[in-house]
Design a protein around this motif. Structure first.
Motif, short mmCIF file in Angstrom:
data_model
loop_
_atom_site.label_atom_id
_atom_site.label_comp_id
_atom_site.label_asym_id
_atom_site.label_seq_id
_atom_site.Cartn_x
_atom_site.Cartn_y
_atom_site.Cartn_z
N UNK A 18 -119.44 6.05 -14.17
CA UNK A 18 -120.53 5.10 -14.44
C UNK A 18 -120.98 4.44 -13.14
N UNK A 19 -120.02 4.02 -12.32
CA UNK A 19 -120.35 3.36 -11.05
C UNK A 19 -121.11 4.29 -10.11
N UNK A 58 -128.84 5.12 -9.13
CA UNK A 58 -130.03 4.43 -9.63
C UNK A 58 -130.44 3.30 -8.70
N UNK A 59 -129.45 2.63 -8.11
CA UNK A 59 -129.74 1.51 -7.21
C UNK A 59 -130.31 1.98 -5.88
N UNK A 60 -129.99 3.21 -5.49
CA UNK A 60 -130.61 3.76 -4.28
C UNK A 60 -132.06 4.14 -4.54
N UNK A 61 -132.34 4.63 -5.73
CA UNK A 61 -133.71 5.03 -6.09
C UNK A 61 -134.60 3.80 -6.24
N UNK A 62 -134.10 2.79 -6.94
CA UNK A 62 -134.85 1.53 -7.13
C UNK A 62 -133.87 0.38 -6.86
N UNK A 63 -133.91 -0.17 -5.65
CA UNK A 63 -132.99 -1.27 -5.33
C UNK A 63 -133.23 -2.49 -6.23
N UNK A 64 -132.17 -3.26 -6.48
CA UNK A 64 -132.34 -4.46 -7.30
C UNK A 64 -133.40 -5.39 -6.69
N UNK A 80 -119.75 -3.59 -14.92
CA UNK A 80 -118.76 -2.79 -14.17
C UNK A 80 -117.77 -3.73 -13.46
N UNK A 81 -118.21 -4.96 -13.16
CA UNK A 81 -117.39 -5.90 -12.40
C UNK A 81 -116.79 -7.02 -13.23
N UNK A 82 -117.51 -7.47 -14.28
CA UNK A 82 -117.03 -8.62 -15.06
C UNK A 82 -117.65 -8.56 -16.46
N UNK A 119 -129.32 -4.10 -15.30
CA UNK A 119 -128.59 -5.22 -14.72
C UNK A 119 -127.33 -5.54 -15.53
N UNK A 120 -127.41 -5.40 -16.84
CA UNK A 120 -126.26 -5.65 -17.72
C UNK A 120 -125.13 -4.67 -17.42
N UNK A 121 -125.46 -3.41 -17.26
CA UNK A 121 -124.44 -2.41 -16.96
C UNK A 121 -123.89 -2.59 -15.56
N UNK A 122 -124.75 -2.91 -14.59
CA UNK A 122 -124.29 -3.15 -13.22
C UNK A 122 -123.29 -4.30 -13.20
#
Length: 161
Positions: A104-105, A111-117, A62-64, A56-59
């Motif tokens: 990175x994105x 990873x988000x497709x394999x395990x959605x948030x 990427x934006x802020x 979650x920190x890396x996600x």
């Protein structure tokens, strides 16, 4: 069965505003550790340097700008290129790393497709484990009865007679 999402990439170790050196790195995400991302930096020694922190920190990074303490992540531009900066702090020292945002994105998206948030807990099987622990099993009935019986019966109960 557990899945692994990996990506090899070259990041830069920023030594000063004018100098950075390339460092091969491997990003790894494992569904058996669904909240974490793992980064191995191959710095020319016998063993790579490993860091693990929240996906979650890396996600978010990427934006802020986000994070505090040992791991901080933020997006920026360097020479017109979009990059993600990682500031890592340990007792052994500090490192400022620059990774290409697109790579990175793209890896994070996989990873988000394999395990959605929000579905990470399902990967851990906690509910299944609890159900197994709490399920009655054959042959344990008498033990469960003894376990559940009041060990200090009151005068009103018939257990003490």
């Amino acid at each position: 069965m557990h899945s692994v999402v990996e990506r090899e990439l070259e990041i830069k170790l920023v030594l000063s505003p004018e100098r950075a050196v390339p460092v091969p790195a491997r990003l790894t995400y494992r569904t058996d550790d669904p909240y974490a991302v793992h980064i191995a930096f191959h710095i020319g020694s016998e063993h790579p340097v490993h860091w693990t922190f929240a996906r979650e920190l890396l996600v978010e990074g990427v934006f802020r700008p986000c994070g505090h303490g040992d791991v901080r992540v933020w997006p920026t531009k360097v020479d017109g290129r979009s990059v993600v900066m990682l500031a890592l702090t340990s007792p052994d020292g500090d490192a400022l790393l620059e990774a290409p945002s697109a790579a990175v994105s793209a890896w994070l998206e996989r990873t988000l497709r394999v395990v959605p948030p929000g579905s990470e807990a399902e990967q851990l099987g906690i509910d299944d484990g609890l159900a197994e622990l709490l399920a009655p099993t054959s042959g344990r009935g008498r033990v469960d009865e003894l376990w559940l019986r009041d060990p200090w019966p009151s005068d009103e109960s018939g257990d003490g007679e």
